[in-house]
Design an enzyme around this catalytic site. Sequence first.
Site, PDB file in Angstrom:
ATOM      1  N   GLU A  83       4.158  -5.173   7.241  1.00 46.28           N
ATOM      2  CA  GLU A  83       3.423  -4.052   7.853  1.00 46.28           C
ATOM      3  C   GLU A  83       3.856  -3.760   9.277  1.00 46.28           C
ATOM      4  O   GLU A  83       3.859  -2.616   9.725  1.00 46.28           O
ATOM      5  CB  GLU A  83       1.918  -4.348   7.844  1.00 46.28           C
ATOM      6  CG  GLU A  83       1.259  -4.271   6.474  1.00 46.28           C
ATOM      7  CD  GLU A  83       1.291  -5.568   5.692  1.00 46.28           C
ATOM      8  OE1 GLU A  83       2.034  -6.504   6.077  1.00 46.28           O
ATOM      9  OE2 GLU A  83       0.563  -5.655   4.686  1.00 46.28           O
ATOM     10  N   GLY A 126       0.466  -4.980   0.832  1.00 48.22           N
ATOM     11  CA  GLY A 126      -0.684  -5.012  -0.071  1.00 48.22           C
ATOM     12  C   GLY A 126      -0.379  -5.704  -1.398  1.00 48.22           C
ATOM     13  O   GLY A 126      -1.283  -6.238  -2.045  1.00 48.22           O
ATOM     14  N   ALA A 128       0.861  -1.176   0.000  1.00 53.64           N
ATOM     15  CA  ALA A 128       0.000   0.000   0.000  1.00 53.64           C
ATOM     16  C   ALA A 128       0.899   1.229   0.000  1.00 53.64           C
ATOM     17  O   ALA A 128       2.061   1.159   0.428  1.00 53.64           O
ATOM     18  CB  ALA A 128      -0.895  -0.012   1.224  1.00 53.64           C
ATOM     19  N   GLU A 140      -0.877  -9.267  -0.725  1.00 46.65           N
ATOM     20  CA  GLU A 140      -2.327  -9.448  -0.542  1.00 46.65           C
ATOM     21  C   GLU A 140      -3.064  -9.400  -1.872  1.00 46.65           C
ATOM     22  O   GLU A 140      -4.011 -10.156  -2.104  1.00 46.65           O
ATOM     23  CB  GLU A 140      -2.853  -8.379   0.426  1.00 46.65           C
ATOM     24  CG  GLU A 140      -2.283  -8.553   1.829  1.00 46.65           C
ATOM     25  CD  GLU A 140      -2.584  -7.387   2.749  1.00 46.65           C
ATOM     26  OE1 GLU A 140      -2.170  -6.250   2.422  1.00 46.65           O
ATOM     27  OE2 GLU A 140      -3.233  -7.591   3.786  1.00 46.65           O
TER      28      GLU A 140
HETATM   29  C1  HXC Z   1       5.046   4.358  -1.118  1.00 48.38           C
HETATM   30  C2  HXC Z   1       6.954   3.371  -1.907  1.00 48.38           C
HETATM   31  C3  HXC Z   1       6.571   2.122  -1.356  1.00 48.38           C
HETATM   32  C4  HXC Z   1       5.328   2.067  -0.666  1.00 48.38           C
HETATM   33  C5  HXC Z   1       8.472   1.868  -2.326  1.00 48.38           C
HETATM   34  N1  HXC Z   1       8.134   3.156  -2.494  1.00 48.38           N
HETATM   35  N2  HXC Z   1       7.532   1.219  -1.631  1.00 48.38           N
HETATM   36  N3  HXC Z   1       6.199   4.458  -1.788  1.00 48.38           N
HETATM   37  N4  HXC Z   1       4.607   3.205  -0.569  1.00 48.38           N
HETATM   38  N5  HXC Z   1       4.880   0.938  -0.135  1.00 48.38           N
HETATM   39  C6  HXC Z   1       8.890   4.188  -3.205  1.00 48.38           C
HETATM   40  C7  HXC Z   1      10.084   4.652  -2.392  1.00 48.38           C
HETATM   41  O1  HXC Z   1       9.684   5.612  -1.449  1.00 48.38           O
HETATM   42  C8  HXC Z   1      10.950   5.239  -3.464  1.00 48.38           C
HETATM   43  O2  HXC Z   1      10.460   6.508  -3.853  1.00 48.38           O
HETATM   44  C9  HXC Z   1      10.700   4.324  -4.659  1.00 48.38           C
HETATM   45  O3  HXC Z   1       9.463   3.670  -4.383  1.00 48.38           O
HETATM   46  C10 HXC Z   1      11.759   3.254  -4.793  1.00 48.38           C
HETATM   47  O4  HXC Z   1      11.883   2.570  -3.564  1.00 48.38           O
HETATM   48  P1  HXC Z   1      13.292   2.391  -2.803  1.00 48.38           P
HETATM   49  O5  HXC Z   1      12.970   2.139  -1.374  1.00 48.38           O
HETATM   50  O6  HXC Z   1      14.224   3.493  -3.133  1.00 48.38           O
HETATM   51  O7  HXC Z   1      13.817   1.052  -3.493  1.00 48.38           O
HETATM   52  P2  HXC Z   1      14.757  -0.076  -2.853  1.00 48.38           P
HETATM   53  O8  HXC Z   1      15.853   0.555  -2.043  1.00 48.38           O
HETATM   54  O9  HXC Z   1      15.110  -0.972  -3.984  1.00 48.38           O
HETATM   55  O10 HXC Z   1      13.847  -0.853  -1.823  1.00 48.38           O
HETATM   56  C11 HXC Z   1      12.684  -1.576  -2.281  1.00 48.38           C
HETATM   57  C12 HXC Z   1      11.788  -1.968  -1.078  1.00 48.38           C
HETATM   58  C13 HXC Z   1      11.479  -0.727  -0.252  1.00 48.38           C
HETATM   59  C14 HXC Z   1      12.545  -3.016  -0.210  1.00 48.38           C
HETATM   60  C15 HXC Z   1      10.545  -2.628  -1.652  1.00 48.38           C
HETATM   61  O11 HXC Z   1      10.983   0.303  -1.129  1.00 48.38           O
HETATM   62  C16 HXC Z   1      10.436  -0.951   0.796  1.00 48.38           C
HETATM   63  O12 HXC Z   1      10.724  -1.516   1.860  1.00 48.38           O
HETATM   64  N6  HXC Z   1       9.198  -0.512   0.560  1.00 48.38           N
HETATM   65  C17 HXC Z   1       8.125  -0.586   1.516  1.00 48.38           C
HETATM   66  C18 HXC Z   1       7.635  -2.008   1.620  1.00 48.38           C
HETATM   67  C19 HXC Z   1       6.506  -2.107   2.636  1.00 48.38           C
HETATM   68  O13 HXC Z   1       6.681  -1.831   3.835  1.00 48.38           O
HETATM   69  N7  HXC Z   1       5.300  -2.508   2.180  1.00 48.38           N
HETATM   70  C20 HXC Z   1       4.186  -2.628   3.031  1.00 48.38           C
HETATM   71  C21 HXC Z   1       3.402  -1.346   2.950  1.00 48.38           C
HETATM   72  S1  HXC Z   1       2.058  -1.337   4.101  1.00 48.38           S
HETATM   73  P3  HXC Z   1      11.352   7.849  -3.683  1.00 48.38           P
HETATM   74  O14 HXC Z   1      10.431   8.936  -4.207  1.00 48.38           O
HETATM   75  O15 HXC Z   1      11.665   7.953  -2.243  1.00 48.38           O
HETATM   76  O16 HXC Z   1      12.549   7.598  -4.545  1.00 48.38           O
HETATM   77  C22 HXC Z   1       0.905  -2.288   3.385  1.00 48.38           C
HETATM   78  C23 HXC Z   1      -0.153  -2.698   4.332  1.00 48.38           C
HETATM   79  C24 HXC Z   1      -1.510  -2.319   4.011  1.00 48.38           C
HETATM   80  O17 HXC Z   1       0.935  -2.669   2.278  1.00 48.38           O
HETATM   81  C25 HXC Z   1      -2.346  -2.442   5.240  1.00 48.38           C
HETATM   82  C26 HXC Z   1      -1.844  -1.646   6.383  1.00 48.38           C
HETATM   83  C27 HXC Z   1      -2.762  -0.522   6.797  1.00 48.38           C
END
Ligand code: HXC
Length: 257
Positions: free
Chosen positions: A131, A108, A65, A111
């Site tokens: 999450e 997400g 998400a 999911e």
């Molecule tokens: C918003 C995101 C994002 C996300 C990545 N980006 N994941 N933006 N929401 N979930 C953006 C980053 O901010 C970045 O933008 C660009 O995408 C590239 O990501 P990087 O982090 O620079 O890439 P990398 O170093 O290769 O790392 C990849 C990654 C990491 C390991 C996937 O991005 C990451 O950990 N993302 C979050 C994963 C996560 O926690 N997902 C769960 C979300 S919560 P910028 O502009 O900064 O360059 C969820 C739950 C829903 O899904 C229900 C809960 C309420």
Amino acid sequence: TRYETILTETKNRVGLITLNRPKALNALNLRLMGEVTAAAADFDRDPEIGCLVITGSERAFAAGADIKEMQPNDYMDVYLSDWFAAWDRLGQIRKPTVAAVSGYALGGGCELAMLCDIVLAADTAVFGQPEIKLGVIPGIGGSQRLTRAVGKAKAMEMCLTGRTMDAEEAERAGLVSRVVPAADLLGEALAVAETVAGMSTPIAMMAKESVNRAFETTLAEGVRFERRLFHATFATADQKEGMAAFTEKRAATFVNR
Ligand code: HXC
């Protein structure tokens, strides 16, 4: 097209939805949720479509998400808007759906893959429910569907520690049906979808409905449900055609009725 965050195309009775927010690793914002569910509903209604495929990019199916979009919200915001509830509409799609997962399928994203009927993974796929690292828990069914897919042991570890699974482990655990080389992923997914779309669509819908009933009910009720639908297949033109084609040693031509 009218979409900003996805691409859609149709070919050989397959409707393809490609998540397209490359700069955010296909993070699932509300706009994308609305577009995916609308496009899927359109394909579901389209008599020329027999199966759907959802895919992302090579690097990310979806990294979860959209954290930046969620961050400013408080409890009343997410409660009153029923944040993420619209994803349930994807689970209501009656035609079979295939997720083609390459790269990150986190939160997400994992999911979303689990909302699909068949999950094919590239050897680069990474699945997880991280999450908890953000101070939240899965919100699009992850704690439920992951547990049903891989069992309590792995689901608990993944939801409590955020540890990810690679494609091999995901296949062993039953989260994905097959792992293929990344370069072949979309081709394989489209081939699977075209195979399904080449069957009788209403019969494929009944098969999907029957398998899904296994997640909702007891064995005896599920078997009764299946038996009723099995009997119902004999009311279709495609059952007549399928069995006639077999006895006449020719390929069946289904009319999707
Ligand atoms: C918003 C995101 C994002 C996300 C990545 N980006 N994941 N933006 N929401 N979930 C953006 C980053 O901010 C970045 O933008 C660009 O995408 C590239 O990501 P990087 O982090 O620079 O890439 P990398 O170093 O290769 O790392 C990849 C990654 C990491 C390991 C996937 O991005 C990451 O950990 N993302 C979050 C994963 C996560 O926690 N997902 C769960 C979300 S919560 P910028 O502009 O900064 O360059 C969820 C739950 C829903 O899904 C229900 C809960 C309420």
